[in-house]
Design an enzyme around this catalytic site. Sequence first.
Site, PDB file in Angstrom:
ATOM      1  CG  ASP A  82      -1.958   1.034   1.273  1.00  0.00           C
ATOM      2  OD1 ASP A  82      -2.331   1.514   0.189  1.00  0.00           O
ATOM      3  OD2 ASP A  82      -2.422   1.381   2.371  1.00  0.00           O
ATOM      4  CD  GLU A 134      -3.090   8.476  -4.474  1.00  0.00           C
ATOM      5  OE1 GLU A 134      -2.833   7.493  -3.770  1.00  0.00           O
ATOM      6  OE2 GLU A 134      -3.157   9.639  -4.041  1.00  0.00           O
ATOM      7  CG  HIS A 212      -6.451   4.728  -1.244  1.00  0.00           C
ATOM      8  ND1 HIS A 212      -5.160   4.504  -0.825  1.00  0.00           N
ATOM      9  CD2 HIS A 212      -6.593   4.013  -2.390  1.00  0.00           C
ATOM     10  CE1 HIS A 212      -4.551   3.710  -1.684  1.00  0.00           C
ATOM     11  NE2 HIS A 212      -5.393   3.402  -2.644  1.00  0.00           N
ATOM     12  N   GLY A 213      -9.149   5.574   2.050  1.00  0.00           N
ATOM     13  CA  GLY A 213      -9.810   6.367   3.091  1.00  0.00           C
ATOM     14  C   GLY A 213     -11.223   5.895   3.362  1.00  0.00           C
ATOM     15  N   GLY A 214     -11.406   4.556   3.458  1.00  0.00           N
ATOM     16  CA  GLY A 214     -12.749   3.997   3.653  1.00  0.00           C
ATOM     17  C   GLY A 214     -13.357   4.273   5.026  1.00  0.00           C
ATOM     18  CB  THR A 237      -8.540   5.055  10.308  1.00  0.00           C
ATOM     19  OG1 THR A 237      -7.498   5.425   9.417  1.00  0.00           O
ATOM     20  CG2 THR A 237      -8.484   5.956  11.527  1.00  0.00           C
TER      21      THR A 237
HETATM   22 ZN   LIG Z   1      -4.293   5.241   0.729  1.00  0.00          ZN
END
Ligand SMILES: [Zn+2]
Length: 336
Positions: A82, A134, A212-214, A237
Site C-alpha cells: 500500500d 494513483e 482509499h480512506g474507507g 483507521t
Molecule cells: Zn491510501
Amino acid sequence: MSLINLKDLLNHASKNKYAVGAFNVTSMTFIDPIIEAAIESNSPVIMQLAEVHFRYLNLEHIAPAIIRAAREVNVPVCINLDHGKNFETIIRAIRAGFTSVMFDCSAEPLEVNIARTKEIVKIAHSVGVGVEGEIGNIGGEVVGTAAPTPHEANVESFTKVEDAIRFYEETGVDALAISVGNVHGTYKGEPNLDFERIDKINKAIPIPLVLHGGSGIPDADFKKAISLGISKINFYTEMSASAVKAARNFLNENPECISYADLSKIVQADIKKTVMNRMEVFGSKNITAADKTLCISCDEVSCGLEDPKLKPQANTIVYDTLVEMISKEVLGNIKK
Ligand SMILES: [Zn+2]
C-alpha cells in the site's frame, strides 16, 4: 485457492459489482482474524502492508506468514503493497511474494507520475504482479498513537477524467486509486463523495477503481460508489480504533489481567468482526460460497472454485502456477 493477482481479482469484482476490502496489516496480530473473516464470509480479501507502517513491521518477516496463511485457505487472497513510494520498496515487496503493488507517485506532476509508474508496471507485469496507481492526491494522515487530525478533501486535488484516461493509456496500470472526496484517517465533517466523478472516470477507462480512506464513509455511500465502479476499498483507521476500544474495555473490566495473549485474543476477535461487517457492506460476502455459480477464475456458470489453474479457459493465473510456469520456461531454456 491461494494467492491471486490484483488484476484478476478486481476484474471479477468490477464485472460482478462488488468491492474487495483491502485491510492494512500493521502486525502479525492482524493476519489470522482477517483470514478467518474471509473464510467465514466466503469472501475474497486483500491484505496490504503500507510503506508508511514499516516503522511497525518487518516486510520480509510478515510476508511469508501471510503467504502461508493464504495457501491454506479456499478463498482468493491478494497481498498488496500500500502506497509504495520508493523503487526499492516495490522491488522488496515483489521479491517477498506480493501479488500486487501500489505505486504512489501522486505528489509529483502528472508527467513524472506517468513516467515512473510506467517503469514499475513493466517490472511488476513481467513477473505477474498487479499494479495500482494513483492520480489526484488523496489527503489525510494515518500514523500516530492518537486519532489523526481530521482532514477535509481538497477539491483542487480531485482526479480529473482526462488525466485518468492519459494515465491509464500511458502506464497500463491494473487499477487506479482516485481522489473523489475521500481522505485518509478521519474526516473533518461528513465525507462528501463526488459520485458523478466516479461514474465519469469509470466510464472513461476500462480498469477497476480504488477508494482509499474507507473509514468514516457511510454504508449507503459505499454501496453507491461500488455501483458506479469502485472495486477495491482501503480500510484501516476504523478497524484499528475499534480494536483499541475493545482492548480498553477489556482492561477496564479486567484490571488484574497480565496476559498479553488474552488481550491479543480480544483484539483479534474485534478485527474479525469489523472485517466481516465490511465484507457484507462491500458485497463481497458469499462471492466464493459453494452454491455460488460465479467462478473467480473463468466466470463459467458451473465450474466452482477448486483448482482454477487446471481450467483451460481460466482468466486467472494463480501466482503459484505462474512461478511454476516461469521456472519451467527458464529451466527449459537453460537445457537448450
Ligand atoms: Zn491510501
